[in-house]
Design a protein around this motif. Structure first.
Motif, PDB file in Angstrom:
ATOM      1  N   UNK A 324     -13.865  51.865 -17.661  1.00 48.87           N
ATOM      2  CA  UNK A 324     -13.404  50.574 -17.151  1.00 48.87           C
ATOM      3  C   UNK A 324     -13.068  49.660 -18.326  1.00 48.87           C
ATOM      4  N   UNK A 325     -11.947  48.968 -18.234  1.00 51.99           N
ATOM      5  CA  UNK A 325     -11.469  48.167 -19.364  1.00 51.99           C
ATOM      6  C   UNK A 325     -11.474  46.681 -19.026  1.00 51.99           C
ATOM      7  N   UNK A 326     -11.712  45.868 -20.049  1.00 50.75           N
ATOM      8  CA  UNK A 326     -11.641  44.416 -19.915  1.00 50.75           C
ATOM      9  C   UNK A 326     -11.005  43.856 -21.177  1.00 50.75           C
ATOM     10  N   UNK A 327      -9.829  43.264 -21.013  1.00 51.17           N
ATOM     11  CA  UNK A 327      -9.115  42.694 -22.147  1.00 51.17           C
ATOM     12  C   UNK A 327      -9.784  41.405 -22.587  1.00 51.17           C
ATOM     13  N   UNK A 328     -10.000  41.257 -23.905  1.00 53.27           N
ATOM     14  CA  UNK A 328     -10.586  40.043 -24.483  1.00 53.27           C
ATOM     15  C   UNK A 328      -9.640  39.530 -25.557  1.00 53.27           C
ATOM     16  N   UNK A 329      -8.738  38.624 -25.166  1.00 51.00           N
ATOM     17  CA  UNK A 329      -7.747  38.116 -26.113  1.00 51.00           C
ATOM     18  C   UNK A 329      -8.364  37.201 -27.169  1.00 51.00           C
ATOM     19  N   UNK A 330      -9.429  36.494 -26.809  1.00 53.34           N
ATOM     20  CA  UNK A 330     -10.031  35.514 -27.719  1.00 53.34           C
ATOM     21  C   UNK A 330     -11.440  35.947 -28.104  1.00 53.34           C
ATOM     22  N   UNK A 331     -11.594  37.205 -28.473  1.00 54.77           N
ATOM     23  CA  UNK A 331     -12.897  37.764 -28.816  1.00 54.77           C
ATOM     24  C   UNK A 331     -13.234  37.509 -30.279  1.00 54.77           C
ATOM     25  N   UNK A 332     -12.179  37.369 -31.100  1.00 57.01           N
ATOM     26  CA  UNK A 332     -12.384  37.188 -32.534  1.00 57.01           C
ATOM     27  C   UNK A 332     -11.176  36.424 -33.089  1.00 57.01           C
ATOM     28  N   UNK A 333     -10.790  36.716 -34.352  1.00 55.47           N
ATOM     29  CA  UNK A 333      -9.744  35.953 -35.020  1.00 55.47           C
ATOM     30  C   UNK A 333      -8.378  36.100 -34.380  1.00 55.47           C
ATOM     31  N   UNK A 334      -7.443  35.262 -34.809  1.00 56.36           N
ATOM     32  CA  UNK A 334      -6.110  35.223 -34.215  1.00 56.36           C
ATOM     33  C   UNK A 334      -5.311  36.512 -34.422  1.00 56.36           C
ATOM     34  N   UNK A 335      -5.489  37.272 -35.525  1.00 59.65           N
ATOM     35  CA  UNK A 335      -4.691  38.501 -35.674  1.00 59.65           C
ATOM     36  C   UNK A 335      -5.254  39.685 -34.904  1.00 59.65           C
ATOM     37  N   UNK A 336      -6.235  39.455 -34.046  1.00 52.83           N
ATOM     38  CA  UNK A 336      -6.972  40.569 -33.440  1.00 52.83           C
ATOM     39  C   UNK A 336      -6.998  40.451 -31.923  1.00 52.83           C
ATOM     40  N   UNK A 337      -7.055  41.606 -31.257  1.00 47.51           N
ATOM     41  CA  UNK A 337      -7.198  41.667 -29.800  1.00 47.51           C
ATOM     42  C   UNK A 337      -8.179  42.782 -29.462  1.00 47.51           C
ATOM     43  N   UNK A 338      -9.097  42.514 -28.538  1.00 42.37           N
ATOM     44  CA  UNK A 338     -10.153  43.471 -28.193  1.00 42.37           C
ATOM     45  C   UNK A 338     -10.061  43.876 -26.728  1.00 42.37           C
ATOM     46  N   UNK A 339     -10.495  45.096 -26.472  1.00 43.31           N
ATOM     47  CA  UNK A 339     -10.685  45.585 -25.110  1.00 43.31           C
ATOM     48  C   UNK A 339     -12.073  46.214 -25.049  1.00 43.31           C
ATOM     49  N   UNK A 340     -12.883  45.743 -24.125  1.00 42.73           N
ATOM     50  CA  UNK A 340     -14.190  46.342 -23.913  1.00 42.73           C
ATOM     51  C   UNK A 340     -14.010  47.531 -22.971  1.00 42.73           C
ATOM     52  N   UNK A 341     -14.470  48.700 -23.404  1.00 44.50           N
ATOM     53  CA  UNK A 341     -14.347  49.918 -22.601  1.00 44.50           C
ATOM     54  C   UNK A 341     -15.746  50.375 -22.218  1.00 44.50           C
ATOM     55  N   UNK A 342     -16.044  50.344 -20.931  1.00 48.82           N
ATOM     56  CA  UNK A 342     -17.351  50.772 -20.424  1.00 48.82           C
ATOM     57  C   UNK A 342     -17.188  52.158 -19.812  1.00 48.82           C
ATOM     58  N   UNK A 343     -17.793  53.150 -20.480  1.00 51.13           N
ATOM     59  CA  UNK A 343     -17.619  54.533 -20.073  1.00 51.13           C
ATOM     60  C   UNK A 343     -18.806  55.097 -19.329  1.00 51.13           C
ATOM     61  N   UNK A 344     -18.814  56.414 -19.202  1.00 50.10           N
ATOM     62  CA  UNK A 344     -19.857  57.110 -18.452  1.00 50.10           C
ATOM     63  C   UNK A 344     -21.218  56.919 -19.119  1.00 50.10           C
ATOM     64  N   UNK A 345     -22.251  56.838 -18.285  1.00 45.93           N
ATOM     65  CA  UNK A 345     -23.617  56.750 -18.803  1.00 45.93           C
ATOM     66  C   UNK A 345     -23.955  55.413 -19.423  1.00 45.93           C
ATOM     67  N   UNK A 346     -23.128  54.406 -19.189  1.00 41.17           N
ATOM     68  CA  UNK A 346     -23.407  53.093 -19.755  1.00 41.17           C
ATOM     69  C   UNK A 346     -22.930  52.906 -21.177  1.00 41.17           C
ATOM     70  N   UNK A 347     -22.016  53.775 -21.651  1.00 37.83           N
ATOM     71  CA  UNK A 347     -21.495  53.597 -23.007  1.00 37.83           C
ATOM     72  C   UNK A 347     -20.631  52.343 -23.061  1.00 37.83           C
TER      73      UNK A 347
END
Length: 582
Positions: A324-347
């Motif tokens: 499962x994915x969740x986009x985080x545009x403002x997770x860190x600095x301006x040149x960066x973009x993050x996506x939180x990926x929640x996988x099997x077993x709670x990874x």
């Protein structure tokens, strides 16, 4: 309502054949001349009845072979009905469901007709607002009819409404600006055309499926625009129809020409599919817009660093195979973009893309993806990094970083797949642009190298304020002491508006700004960070975020607390500059 009912003393209902945006649609027989017609009934009285009559007024203006013909409107008691051409056909949505992904050439032929219909609609000053596969009728000869103008509006209309009270249109096919609450335009219809053709050629919706329409709406509003994997020569055309920036999309008439090029087998590569790039020319003090065709292959690289969009380099749909994915545009600095990926077993994996300047040749095993080099930067069991090398000395660092839970076995596959996607994009044109400029209050509009007063930097032993190294977009800056092993770095950060002393360091209020000071390490690893909270703001999702200025002082030969003293002095000098920006 039942089959056999006579409407307005003339039209005999035969069978229901569909449901439009505001009413049921029946096949019926006109008992005056025996021909088959389609009758659309308002679902209820009141507003839907008024909308049905508005649809009649709009439909009456349109006369085009690829638009369902409007024949009139009738009233039967308190009910209003539209009388339209009956088209023996299936919707494009039904065909996709039955056949799966279609051949690019066939999709292009259908697209030519839809675009031609939209060009006619827009020429009448009307925005359709609900272009999607179920509103495209296709007969056995692949002749297209665009239908259902139930939520269309004339461009001069001042207000609109929908039965949901949210936004007009179907979330999966909305343009990002409409999902963000902006008023639909002709450019929004062009995006929806692209999303419709994407669905036909890929056999899936561009932003995936979601049971919760609000979750899908958020994804459309914020997620990177996906690329078509199986569209062949149609892919670059779809990429332009689905540009995040409405001004970068072709109009419907130009879109028709681009799709016809695919049908005719003409080149649709990067040099061919930007013929509508516009140059503003001032003639006799009047702004004249002139379309030009850029010759040759477009320049590759990051382009204007402050408008390059790292989030647009992420293929959310491809990451979805890992969890499962969740986009985080403002997770860190301006040149960066993050996506939180929640996988099997709670990874829990923090996947990120970061733009950074390159200084010297990167080390590591390299491979080519077209004209772009991809370097294996780091491989660990809990972290994989790939560096995509752009020709203008900019790197795109793609990182899959395990954060919690069991370590997924496909961590490096996640990084490799995403790096190849970035390289493919980077090999076609400059990096995509951000959807909108940064707000006036944002630190992103500031040059980090010019923020700290020179007299304050000059007090740091061995530091020459004029000798510095800017980071990507000038959103960070580094000064090195010529006499000591001391490094001063200033950079801008973003994150949640949640700070505490246990995690962020000692709190102090300096000139009305909240600051947090955190010393750490010893010997050569000694350092100190001071975080200055510049301001908070809200995202469209309702989350509250903060922009901060970070001052980091590091280097051996001094204790962490001595570094904190230097960082604190710089903070005191910097705060009045930040206050002046408010």
């Amino acid at each position: 309502m039942r089959s056999g009912t006579l409407i307005a003393g003339r039209y005999r209902l035969a069978e229901p054949i569909g449901a439009g945006g505001m009413g049921m649609v029946w096949r019926a027989t006109d008992e005056r001349d025996g021909r088959q017609v389609a009758l659309k009934q308002a679902l209820s009285e009141g507003r839907t009845g008024r909308v049905l009559r508005r649809e009649a007024a709009i439909a009456a203006k349109l006369d085009h072979p690829n638009i369902v013909t409007f024949l009139g409107e009738v009233q039967d008691g308190d009910e209003w009905w539209l009388v339209m051409e009956y088209v023996p056909s299936s919707s494009l949505g039904t065909l996709i469901h039955a056949e799966g992904a279609m051949a690019p050439g066939r999709v292009a032929r259908l697209g030519v007709q839809i675009a031609d219909a939209l060009a006619a609609v827009h020429a009448e000053g009307v925005v359709h607002r609900d272009v999607k596969p179920s509103n495209v009728l296709v007969d056995t000869d692949d002749v297209v009819k665009l239908t259902d103008f139930g939520i269309s509006r004339a461009l001069s209309t001042e207000t609109t409404w929908t039965h949901t009270g949210l936004v007009g249109g179907t979330p999966a096919f909305l343009a990002p600006e409409v999902a963000n609450g902006e008023e639909p335009t002709a450019a929004s219809d062009v995006f929806s055309l692209g999303a419709t053709l994407f669905t036909a050629v890929e056999g899936r919706q561009p932003f995936g499926d979601a049971e919760n329409p609000l979750a899908l709406l958020r994804r459309v509003a914020t997620a990177p625009i996906p690329l078509a994997d199986d569209a062949g020569p149609l892919a670059p055309v779809l990429a332009q129809l689905m540009q995040r920036d409405p001004a970068a999309r072709p109009d419907a008439s130009t879109a028709r020409g681009l799709l016809q090029d695919v049908v005719d087998g003409r080149d649709t590569g990067p040099a061919r599919w930007k013929p509508w790039a516009l140059v503003a020319v001032a003639v006799l003090a009047a702004a004249v817009t002139v379309p030009i065709l850029w010759p040759g292959r477009p320049a590759l690289g990051a382009g204007d660093q402050r408008t390059a969009d790292p989030c647009a380099l992420i293929d959310i749909a491809a990451l979805g195979r890992f969890g499962a994915t969740e986009l985080e545009e403002a997770y860190s600095g301006f040149p960066r973009c993050d996506v939180i990926v929640r996988g099997a077993g709670g990874s829990y994996v923090d996947f990120r893309v970061e733009l950074k300047p390159l200084r010297g040749a990167p080390s590591g095993r390299a491979r080519q993806v077209g004209p772009i080099t991809v370097v294996d930067a780091r491989d660990r069991s809990d972290l994989c990094e790939r560096l995509v090398v752009l020709p203008d000395d900019v790197g795109v660092l793609v990182t899959a970083d395990h954060d919690d839970g069991p370590v997924p076995s496909d961590l490096c596959l996640m990084a490799d797949t995403s790096a190849d996607h970035v390289a493919t994009l980077a090999g076609q044109a400059e990096l995509p642009r951000r959807n909108a400029p940064f707000p006036a209050r944002s630190l992103a509009r500031t040059d980090a190298c010019r923020l700290v007063p020179e007299e304050a930097l000059a007090k740091v032993p061995g530091v020459d304020p004029a000798t510095h190294r800017p980071g990507f977009g000038n959103w960070s800056c580094t000064w090195r002491s010529a006499t000591r092993n001391t490094i001063v770095t200033l950079y801008f950060d973003r994150g949640n508006n949640s700070f505490n002393e246990q995690r962020d360091g000692r709190f102090a209020s300096v000139g009305g700004f909240a600051t947090y000071t955190e010393p750490g390490g010893a010997g050569d690893d000694a350092g100190c960070d001071v975080r200055i909270v510049d301001h908070t703001y809200s995202l469209p999702t309702g989350k509250t975020k903060a922009e901060t200025v970070m001052i980091a002082v590091t280097g051996g030969g001094e204790t962490a607390e001595r570094h904190c003293a230097v960082a604190t002095d710089l903070t005191k000098a910097l705060v009045p500059v930040l206050a002046a920006r408010r």
